[in-house]
Design a protein around this motif. Structure first.
Motif, mmCIF file in Angstrom:
data_model
loop_
_atom_site.group_PDB
_atom_site.id
_atom_site.type_symbol
_atom_site.label_atom_id
_atom_site.label_comp_id
_atom_site.label_asym_id
_atom_site.label_seq_id
_atom_site.Cartn_x
_atom_site.Cartn_y
_atom_site.Cartn_z
ATOM 1 N N CYS A 204 4.346 -3.469 0.304
ATOM 2 C CA CYS A 204 3.187 -3.319 1.191
ATOM 3 C C CYS A 204 3.076 -4.506 2.156
ATOM 4 O O CYS A 204 2.618 -5.583 1.777
ATOM 5 C CB CYS A 204 1.913 -3.193 0.349
ATOM 6 S SG CYS A 204 0.416 -2.925 1.330
ATOM 7 N N ASP A 205 3.474 -4.285 3.391
ATOM 8 C CA ASP A 205 3.401 -5.341 4.399
ATOM 9 C C ASP A 205 1.963 -5.783 4.659
ATOM 10 O O ASP A 205 1.707 -6.961 4.898
ATOM 11 C CB ASP A 205 4.026 -4.870 5.717
ATOM 12 C CG ASP A 205 5.534 -4.714 5.630
ATOM 13 O OD1 ASP A 205 6.163 -5.313 4.725
ATOM 14 O OD2 ASP A 205 6.096 -3.983 6.470
ATOM 15 N N GLY B 169 0.979 -8.192 2.038
ATOM 16 C CA GLY B 169 1.706 -9.445 2.265
ATOM 17 C C GLY B 169 1.047 -10.263 3.361
ATOM 18 O O GLY B 169 0.896 -11.483 3.237
ATOM 19 N N ASN B 170 0.629 -9.591 4.428
ATOM 20 C CA ASN B 170 -0.077 -10.283 5.517
ATOM 21 C C ASN B 170 -1.417 -10.816 5.036
ATOM 22 O O ASN B 170 -1.813 -11.937 5.383
ATOM 23 C CB ASN B 170 -0.287 -9.340 6.702
ATOM 24 C CG ASN B 170 0.996 -9.026 7.415
ATOM 25 O OD1 ASN B 170 1.947 -9.801 7.404
ATOM 26 N ND2 ASN B 170 1.053 -7.867 8.039
#
Length: 80
Positions: A39-40, A43-44
């Motif tokens: 899951c980007d 992560g961000n």
């Protein structure tokens, strides 16, 4: 042996402070790390959270307006 359920984004958000302070149990930590790989957005979110903590942590008490400091402490006192 029971199959572990995948972590969703809401659960990750709830556990991010425990993740950063190293207090997650090994199984939950593994689920957290696995979710980050997939899951980007999370992560961000984690990176933004780390940046915020580092920025606020580098400020000395004399650099914060006392009223603002009090508001921050109140806002985060019971935050989970």
């Amino acid at each position: 042996m029971s199959e572990e359920r995948e972590m969703d984004c809401n659960e990750l958000v709830e556990l991010v402070t425990a993740y950063l302070d190293g207090s997650l149990d090994p199984d939950t930590r593994a689920r957290f790390d696995e979710h980050l790989l997939e899951c980007d957005g999370c992560g961000n979110y984690l990176q933004q959270f780390r940046t915020t903590v580092a920025s606020l942590g580098s400020l000395g008490d004399e650099e914060l307006d006392p009223t603002f400091r009090s508001r921050l402490l109140t806002a985060f006192r019971n935050w989970q």
